[in-house]
Motif scaffolding. Structure first.
Motif: not given
Length: 204
Positions: A187-204
């Motif tokens: 669960r933490s891996t999913f959350s960290c990955f999403e937060q990282w991608l969000d911070g890199q401004q590549v998510l919808l």
């Protein structure tokens, strides 16, 4: 890690991981831009750069921990080199790749069970990559030679390697607390990955 023979009714590690991560998996998938009509070649390039920025420190932390239970072939399953190949194909040289930002907020990988939970997420992503590979080939003309290798990192071996990984998980005798540590790490891996991608401004 102890056998859980005393609790035969307890869910297997795989069942616990699936149940514990299902909602997070769906939520992240909805935000990935691979199927967005606005994703162009530059957006894809930034996405692969962001993936590299997560996978490189994540795999380094996993494989340097010496906590992964015996039987996992990390040489065959490491994915960072394929991302490097894609980044070269997308026009980045070694200096540019080394200068890319890297995620420092990683899940705690301090037990064998936690490593298994993180590996479950990374290995599971190879299945979804098959669908994404076809979409990117059709929309952006990408293949293994020009920047799309990561989406097909195991090629024709994808299905068999996933089954081998599930068999590997099934052979490991974990007690209930260890399984929970595995689920927490996944669960933490999913959350960290999403937060990282969000911070890199590549998510919808």
């Amino acid at each position: 890690m102890h056998s859980q023979a005393h609790d035969a009714s307890a869910p297997s590690l795989l069942e616990a991981l699936r149940a514990g991560t299902a909602l997070l998996h769906v939520a992240l998938e909805k935000r990935l831009p691979f199927f967005s009509e606005h994703l162009d070649a530059d957006g894809y390039k930034r996405l692969i750069q962001a993936y590299y920025g997560f996978y490189r420190p994540m795999e380094a932390a996993l494989y340097d921990s010496d906590l992964i239970p015996e039987g996992f072939d990390q040489v065959m399953r490491v994915k960072t080199p394929t991302l490097v190949t894609d980044l070269h194909a997308l026009g980045l040289n070694e200096d540019a790749i080394n200068a890319l930002p890297r995620c420092s907020n990683l899940p705690p990988l301090d037990t064998p069970a936690a490593c298994l939970g993180a590996l479950y997420v990374l290995e599971g992503a190879t299945l979804g990559g098959q669908v994404l590979r076809r979409e990117m080939a059709q929309r952006l003309g990408l293949d293994a030679e020009n920047g799309g290798a990561f989406l097909n990192v195991y090629g024709a071996e994808t299905g068999r390697r996933w089954k081998d990984f599930l068999d590997y998980l099934g052979r490991l005798p974990l007690d209930t607390p260890a399984k929970q540590r595995g689920v927490d790490a996944a669960r933490s891996t999913f959350s960290c990955f999403e937060q990282w991608l969000d911070g890199q401004q590549v998510l919808l």
